[in-house]
Design a protein around this motif. Structure first.
Motif, PDB file in Angstrom:
ATOM      1  N   GLY A 184      -8.867  -2.415   5.035  1.00 17.67           N
ATOM      2  CA  GLY A 184      -9.700  -1.380   4.420  1.00 17.67           C
ATOM      3  C   GLY A 184      -9.176   0.039   4.625  1.00 17.67           C
ATOM      4  N   LYS A 185      -8.129   0.207   5.433  1.00 22.00           N
ATOM      5  CA  LYS A 185      -7.591   1.561   5.647  1.00 22.00           C
ATOM      6  C   LYS A 185      -6.732   1.948   4.435  1.00 22.00           C
ATOM      7  CE  LYS A 185      -8.333   2.251  10.366  1.00 22.00           C
ATOM      8  NZ  LYS A 185      -9.075   1.031  10.636  1.00 22.00           N
ATOM      9  N   THR A 186      -6.609   3.242   4.236  1.00 19.41           N
ATOM     10  CA  THR A 186      -5.849   3.728   3.081  1.00 19.41           C
ATOM     11  C   THR A 186      -4.611   4.476   3.565  1.00 19.41           C
ATOM     12  OG1 THR A 186      -7.862   3.950   1.814  1.00 19.41           O
ATOM     13  CG2 THR A 186      -5.966   5.199   1.031  1.00 19.41           C
ATOM     14  N   PHE A 187      -3.457   4.090   3.024  1.00 25.66           N
ATOM     15  CA  PHE A 187      -2.214   4.747   3.435  1.00 25.66           C
ATOM     16  C   PHE A 187      -1.547   5.441   2.254  1.00 25.66           C
ATOM     17  CE2 PHE A 187      -3.015   1.539   6.600  1.00 25.66           C
ATOM     18  CZ  PHE A 187      -2.925   2.315   7.753  1.00 25.66           C
ATOM     19  N   ALA A 188      -1.161   6.688   2.494  1.00 21.63           N
ATOM     20  CA  ALA A 188      -0.422   7.439   1.477  1.00 21.63           C
ATOM     21  C   ALA A 188       1.060   7.232   1.736  1.00 21.63           C
ATOM     22  CB  ALA A 188      -0.766   8.919   1.587  1.00 21.63           C
ATOM     23  N   ILE A 189       1.792   6.953   0.662  1.00 22.78           N
ATOM     24  CA  ILE A 189       3.241   6.786   0.776  1.00 22.78           C
ATOM     25  C   ILE A 189       3.913   7.906  -0.002  1.00 22.78           C
ATOM     26  CG2 ILE A 189       5.225   5.291   0.222  1.00 22.78           C
ATOM     27  CD1 ILE A 189       3.521   3.755   2.095  1.00 22.78           C
ATOM     28  N   TRP A 190       4.820   8.624   0.661  1.00 23.79           N
ATOM     29  CA  TRP A 190       5.639   9.606  -0.045  1.00 23.79           C
ATOM     30  C   TRP A 190       7.043   9.029  -0.176  1.00 23.79           C
ATOM     31  CZ3 TRP A 190       4.449  15.181   2.246  1.00 23.79           C
ATOM     32  CH2 TRP A 190       3.173  15.584   1.777  1.00 23.79           C
ATOM     33  N   ARG A 204       4.445  -3.943   1.022  1.00 22.42           N
ATOM     34  CA  ARG A 204       4.019  -5.353   1.043  1.00 22.42           C
ATOM     35  C   ARG A 204       3.315  -5.683   2.364  1.00 22.42           C
ATOM     36  NH1 ARG A 204       1.943  -7.763  -2.221  1.00 22.42           N
ATOM     37  NH2 ARG A 204       3.496  -7.250  -3.764  1.00 22.42           N
ATOM     38  N   HIS A 205       3.856  -5.201   3.479  1.00 22.28           N
ATOM     39  CA  HIS A 205       3.235  -5.475   4.783  1.00 22.28           C
ATOM     40  C   HIS A 205       1.857  -4.817   4.890  1.00 22.28           C
ATOM     41  CE1 HIS A 205       7.059  -7.123   6.174  1.00 22.28           C
ATOM     42  NE2 HIS A 205       6.383  -7.625   7.182  1.00 22.28           N
ATOM     43  N   LEU A 206       1.750  -3.605   4.375  1.00 22.23           N
ATOM     44  CA  LEU A 206       0.451  -2.913   4.430  1.00 22.23           C
ATOM     45  C   LEU A 206      -0.586  -3.672   3.603  1.00 22.23           C
ATOM     46  CD1 LEU A 206       1.601   0.830   4.088  1.00 22.23           C
ATOM     47  CD2 LEU A 206       0.781  -0.309   6.169  1.00 22.23           C
ATOM     48  N   LEU A 207      -0.174  -4.100   2.418  1.00 23.39           N
ATOM     49  CA  LEU A 207      -1.109  -4.839   1.549  1.00 23.39           C
ATOM     50  C   LEU A 207      -1.507  -6.161   2.194  1.00 23.39           C
ATOM     51  CD1 LEU A 207       0.499  -4.254  -1.991  1.00 23.39           C
ATOM     52  CD2 LEU A 207      -1.535  -3.126  -1.053  1.00 23.39           C
ATOM     53  N   ASP A 208      -0.511  -6.848   2.763  1.00 18.88           N
ATOM     54  CA  ASP A 208      -0.797  -8.144   3.402  1.00 18.88           C
ATOM     55  C   ASP A 208      -1.776  -7.984   4.569  1.00 18.88           C
ATOM     56  OD1 ASP A 208       0.815  -9.379   1.624  1.00 18.88           O
ATOM     57  OD2 ASP A 208       2.502  -9.696   2.984  1.00 18.88           O
ATOM     58  N   ALA A 209      -1.753  -6.799   5.181  1.00 20.53           N
ATOM     59  CA  ALA A 209      -2.659  -6.569   6.314  1.00 20.53           C
ATOM     60  C   ALA A 209      -4.029  -6.076   5.842  1.00 20.53           C
ATOM     61  CB  ALA A 209      -2.036  -5.560   7.281  1.00 20.53           C
ATOM     62  N   GLY A 210      -4.219  -6.050   4.509  1.00 19.91           N
ATOM     63  CA  GLY A 210      -5.548  -5.690   3.986  1.00 19.91           C
ATOM     64  C   GLY A 210      -5.732  -4.204   3.733  1.00 19.91           C
ATOM     65  N   ALA A 211      -4.629  -3.433   3.799  1.00 18.88           N
ATOM     66  CA  ALA A 211      -4.757  -1.986   3.597  1.00 18.88           C
ATOM     67  C   ALA A 211      -4.654  -1.640   2.111  1.00 18.88           C
ATOM     68  CB  ALA A 211      -3.664  -1.263   4.374  1.00 18.88           C
ATOM     69  N   LYS A 212      -5.091  -0.399   1.793  1.00 19.45           N
ATOM     70  CA  LYS A 212      -4.903   0.119   0.435  1.00 19.45           C
ATOM     71  C   LYS A 212      -3.733   1.099   0.472  1.00 19.45           C
ATOM     72  CE  LYS A 212      -9.795   0.173  -0.550  1.00 19.45           C
ATOM     73  NZ  LYS A 212     -10.871   1.080  -0.276  1.00 19.45           N
ATOM     74  N   VAL A 213      -3.004   1.164  -0.640  1.00 10.54           N
ATOM     75  CA  VAL A 213      -1.831   2.043  -0.674  1.00 10.54           C
ATOM     76  C   VAL A 213      -1.910   2.967  -1.889  1.00 10.54           C
ATOM     77  CG1 VAL A 213       0.678   2.095  -0.968  1.00 10.54           C
ATOM     78  CG2 VAL A 213      -0.355   0.378   0.534  1.00 10.54           C
TER      79      VAL A 213
END
Ligand code: NAD
Length: 441
Positions: free
Chosen positions: A316-322, A343-352
């Protein structure tokens, strides 16, 4: 002189355009009909600084043309370059099917003497296969037309391709006889006028030179990343160590920046392919096996730092990628570290939420609507739990921390390319994680 370039991708298009710029008549060939239709109108399929202007200019001067017909293109040509892709096959060795398809097409259609030059990155022995493929086709139609093969690996860098091609550090050409050498010398004369060397050698040496060059560069990157990881364990700073070793002229200061690992269409596949070539010759390239393994791990270093910071709870956490491209100044995302990280962030349930100055369209073909895409760097920071800097585009170097602070939910920066000053970031109230240096919280 008239030449043809078969394969109009990053290498073929730049090669053809730069040769046309010297006054030579160039025909670029590709099987992709849409690409050729667009190129005829100077619509460029890739992002490469300066390329569009040169393509337009040479189209207008009628020195550059585009076609899907290899047959027509080689009709009155002196030299034909093969510049198609050589992606990794299933076992990691280079897939030569595109190269050999082109060779067969040349054999089927040639009507006079040609120098057939392989510009694609190919393993040792490929020119022998190219020659055999052409000969087979000539025999099938009972034709006896002389031809020469040559190897001319390309060393341009995406993002700086025009400059690299027009002002090369060196040009490497593998030939088998003086006739081919003399034609290649004439062709490259405009590029060697300002003391840029042209190195003629035998074909296997030319073929191996390209792999050895990329393997050396990949080794430098994995070496510094390995030392960076050690720095973190012993409390040293990789930037200090880099400067400390880079001032030794035997080592040099280029290509020793720690980061999130190498990517792109060349280093990963070429390291794999040279390892495979060595294996086939019963010689394990142990150093390069380690280079590859270190790089695979390095692409996960930033994600591991994120997981540690958030105590393994990314759901459920949201990560910004630059930055999505494998390096600045290109839209190429082949083997980009961003792909592994996202891919790892998404697999861990995060939003990107991701932003890249030019690679968004490419990312959309990879991630579709699995992630969201921002219009600018600040757009993706809204309600973000952290920012991950993955590609060091110049526009990310001096961000407005006051604006960032207002937009982000929590103030954490993971700097995958060590472009920020940790103290400055910390003074602005952010937690900072870099590569091979102390994190500041
Ligand atoms: P690319 O994928 O961008 O382009 C390859 C092009 O070849 C495509 O447009 C494809 O449609 C075309 N093609 C495939 N089969 C064809 C056929 N039978 N006839 C005509 N066209 C055909 O590839 P790229 O990045 O330009 O790389 C080409 C080669 O150059 C590779 O071997 C690569 O390793 C090498 N190389 C690449 C770079 C780089 O920075 N991209 C640098 C140096 C060397």
């Amino acid at each position: 002189m008239k030449i043809s370039i078969v394969g109009t991708g990053y290498v073929g298009l730049v090669t053809g355009t730069c040769f046309a710029e010297t006054g030579i008549n160039v025909t670029c060939v590709d099987i992709d009909e849409n690409k050729i239709k667009n190129l005829k109108q100077a619509i460029i399929p890739i992002y490469e600084p300066g390329l569009e202007t040169l393509v337009k200019k040479n189209l207008e001067k009628q020195r550059l043309s585009f076609t899907t017909s290899l047959k027509d293109s080689i009709d009155q040509t002196d030299v034909v370059f093969i510049a198609v892709g050589t992606p990794p096959g299933e076992d990691g060795s280079a897939d030569l099917s595109h190269v050999l398809n082109v060779a067969r097409e040349i054999g089927k259609n040639m009507t006079h003497h040609l120098v057939v030059v392989t510009k694609s990155t190919v393993p040792i022995g490929t020119s022998v296969k190219v020659k055999a493929a052409i000969r087979d086709e000539l025999e099938k139609r009972g034709a006896q037309i002389p031809f020469d093969v040559a190897s001319n690996p390309e060393f341009l860098k995406e993002g700086n391709a025009i400059e690299d091609f027009l002002k090369p550090d060196r040009i490497v050409v593998g030939v088998e006889n003086e006739k081919a050498q003399s034609i290649m010398s004439k062709l490259y004369k405009p590029f060697v006028l300002n003391n840029h060397p042209i190195l003629f050698m035998d074909i296997p040496s030319a073929e191996l030179t390209k792999y050895a060059a990329n393997a050396m560069l990949a080794t430098k990157i994995s070496f510094i990343n390995d030392i960076a990881n050690l720095c973190e364990l012993v409390g040293a700073d990789i930037n200090m160590v880099r400067k400390g070793i880079g001032t030794d002229s035997r080592i040099g200061n280029k290509f020793i920046y720690a980061g999130a690992g190498y990517g792109g269409s060349c280093f990963p596949k070429d390291v794999k392919a040279i390892i495979k070539t060595a294996e086939k010759n019963n010689y394990p390239l142990r150093l390069l096996q380690a280079v590859e393994a270190i790089n695979d791990d390095q692409k996960k270093v930033l994600v591991n730092k994120v997981k540690n910071h958030f105590k393994d709870d990314l759901k459920g956490k949201t990560f910004a990628i630059w930055g999505l491209a494998f390096k600045p100044n290109t839209d190429d995302m082949r083997e980009a570290p961003s792909r592994v990280i996202i891919r790892h962030l998404l697999d861990a349930g995060a939003k990107v939420n991701a932003y890249d100055p030019v690679a968004t369209h490419e990312a959309q073909t990879i991630f579709g609507d699995e992630i969201t895409y921002g219009k600018d760097p600040y757009d993706v920071l809204i309600e973000a739990d952290a920012l991950l800097l993955v590609t060091e585009w110049p526009e990310f170097r001096m961000p407005n921390f006051k604006v960032m602070e207002k937009l982000m939910k929590s103030k954490v920066i993971f700097d995958g390319r060590n472009i920020y000053d940790p103290m400055e970031i910390n003074e602005n109230g952010f937690d900072y994680y870099g590569i091979g240096r102390k994190s500041i919280r």
